[in-house]
Write an enzyme that holds these catalytic residues in place. Structure first.
Site, PDB file in Angstrom:
ATOM      1  N   THR A  11      -8.715 -30.749   7.731  1.00 15.40           N
ATOM      2  CA  THR A  11      -8.797 -32.201   7.581  1.00 15.40           C
ATOM      3  C   THR A  11      -8.453 -32.848   8.910  1.00 15.40           C
ATOM      4  O   THR A  11      -7.552 -32.389   9.616  1.00 15.40           O
ATOM      5  CB  THR A  11      -7.835 -32.741   6.508  1.00 15.40           C
ATOM      6  OG1 THR A  11      -6.492 -32.534   6.941  1.00 15.40           O
ATOM      7  CG2 THR A  11      -8.050 -32.054   5.177  1.00 15.40           C
ATOM      8  N   GLU A  12      -9.194 -33.913   9.250  1.00 17.99           N
ATOM      9  CA  GLU A  12      -9.025 -34.508  10.574  1.00 17.99           C
ATOM     10  C   GLU A  12      -7.682 -35.211  10.748  1.00 17.99           C
ATOM     11  O   GLU A  12      -7.289 -35.526  11.882  1.00 17.99           O
ATOM     12  CB  GLU A  12     -10.167 -35.476  10.870  1.00 17.99           C
ATOM     13  CG  GLU A  12     -10.204 -36.699   9.979  1.00 17.99           C
ATOM     14  CD  GLU A  12     -11.534 -37.418  10.078  1.00 17.99           C
ATOM     15  OE1 GLU A  12     -11.533 -38.559  10.552  1.00 17.99           O
ATOM     16  OE2 GLU A  12     -12.573 -36.846   9.685  1.00 17.99           O
ATOM     17  N   ASN A  13      -6.971 -35.465   9.639  1.00 18.04           N
ATOM     18  CA  ASN A  13      -5.649 -36.071   9.769  1.00 18.04           C
ATOM     19  C   ASN A  13      -4.552 -35.043  10.029  1.00 18.04           C
ATOM     20  O   ASN A  13      -3.380 -35.384  10.076  1.00 18.04           O
ATOM     21  CB  ASN A  13      -5.309 -36.937   8.551  1.00 18.04           C
ATOM     22  CG  ASN A  13      -5.404 -36.181   7.239  1.00 18.04           C
ATOM     23  OD1 ASN A  13      -6.292 -35.368   7.042  1.00 18.04           O
ATOM     24  ND2 ASN A  13      -4.469 -36.440   6.335  1.00 18.04           N
ATOM     25  N   SER A  72      -5.927 -32.058  15.960  1.00 19.44           N
ATOM     26  CA  SER A  72      -6.998 -31.942  14.982  1.00 19.44           C
ATOM     27  C   SER A  72      -8.345 -32.316  15.601  1.00 19.44           C
ATOM     28  O   SER A  72      -9.351 -31.630  15.409  1.00 19.44           O
ATOM     29  CB  SER A  72      -6.712 -32.833  13.774  1.00 19.44           C
ATOM     30  OG  SER A  72      -7.735 -32.702  12.803  1.00 19.44           O
TER      31      SER A  72
END
Length: 224
Positions: free
Chosen positions: A48-50, A90
């Site tokens: 996940t990009e977070n 990320s």
């Protein structure tokens, strides 16, 4: 009316095509359904990009951890061995070519593989590209999950995008509710027909001419 595959079924179909050992990012919206449909026994690592690697499926009712969310702020779970890291790290993974597959939604996909999925260009629309540009150019394979038509009946597969682009020539494959398409040098190639659709009907709905081959013919025969 031509039949359509339900989103959950389409998510399951996409999950079948993700290879064992792949590191995968699922975009906001319908693509997040893929997390719940991954085949048992296959090791697929969700990013996940977070800032999380090793994301699991959605939590059971009553087991939500408010500190565990994906980029779309949906509650998720963490698998054994999951790791957490800074947002910048990320994006470094995304831009550095470390993702094998990403699954994104779309407003439009051109027959050259151009992707438009962050704005329709309407006056006053709020820009919301997020990490889509980074994913579109950074992932080794870009799968799009979308309906073939908009609610107004306009095709999302087009000769050329009219909406602001997210990425140029980045899409590998498009999974729609009526068929699956590969992006080739000759345009969209019908990989698999779904829910009883035919190539002729798809061409009527989109106004495009599709490349067909042995695999698509077999799929068409199997749908009858």
């Amino acid at each position: 009316m031509t039949a359509r595959l339900a989103r959950r079924e389409l998510a399951r179909r996409i999950a079948e095509d993700i290879p064992d050992g792949a590191v995968v990012n699922l975009g906001i919206g319908a693509p997040t359904l893929v997390a719940d449909e991954l085949p048992a026994g296959r090791e697929i690592i969700l990013h996940t990009e977070n800032g999380m690697l090793g994301m699991g499926p959605a939590p059971a009712a009553g087991s939500v951890d408010p500190d565990l969310i994906n980029a779309g702020k949906q509650a998720v779970t963490a698998l054994t061995g999951a790791s957490f890291f800074h947002h910048a790290d990320s994006f470094g993974m995304m831009r550095g070519g470390h993702l094998d597959v990403c699954v994104l939604g779309a407003f439009q996909v051109s027959e050259h593989g151009d992707l438009a999925n962050w704005s329709t260009g309407e006056p006053g629309a709020i820009p919301a590209v997020g990490g889509a540009m980074d994913l579109a150019i950074g992932a080794k394979e870009v799968y799009v999950m979308t309906d073939l038509l908009t609610r107004q009946g306009e095709p999302k597969l087009v000769a050329a995008c009219t909406y602001p682009l997210t990425g140029v020539g980045c899409v590998s494959r498009v999974y729609t509710d009526r068929a699956i398409f590969d992006v080739t040098d000759e345009g969209f190639a019908v990989r698999e027909l779904l829910a009883g659709n035919t190539v002729a009907e798809l061409e009527r709905l989109t106004g495009l001419r599709f490349v067909t081959g042995a695999e698509s013919v077999d799929a068409e025969e199997g749908s009858r």
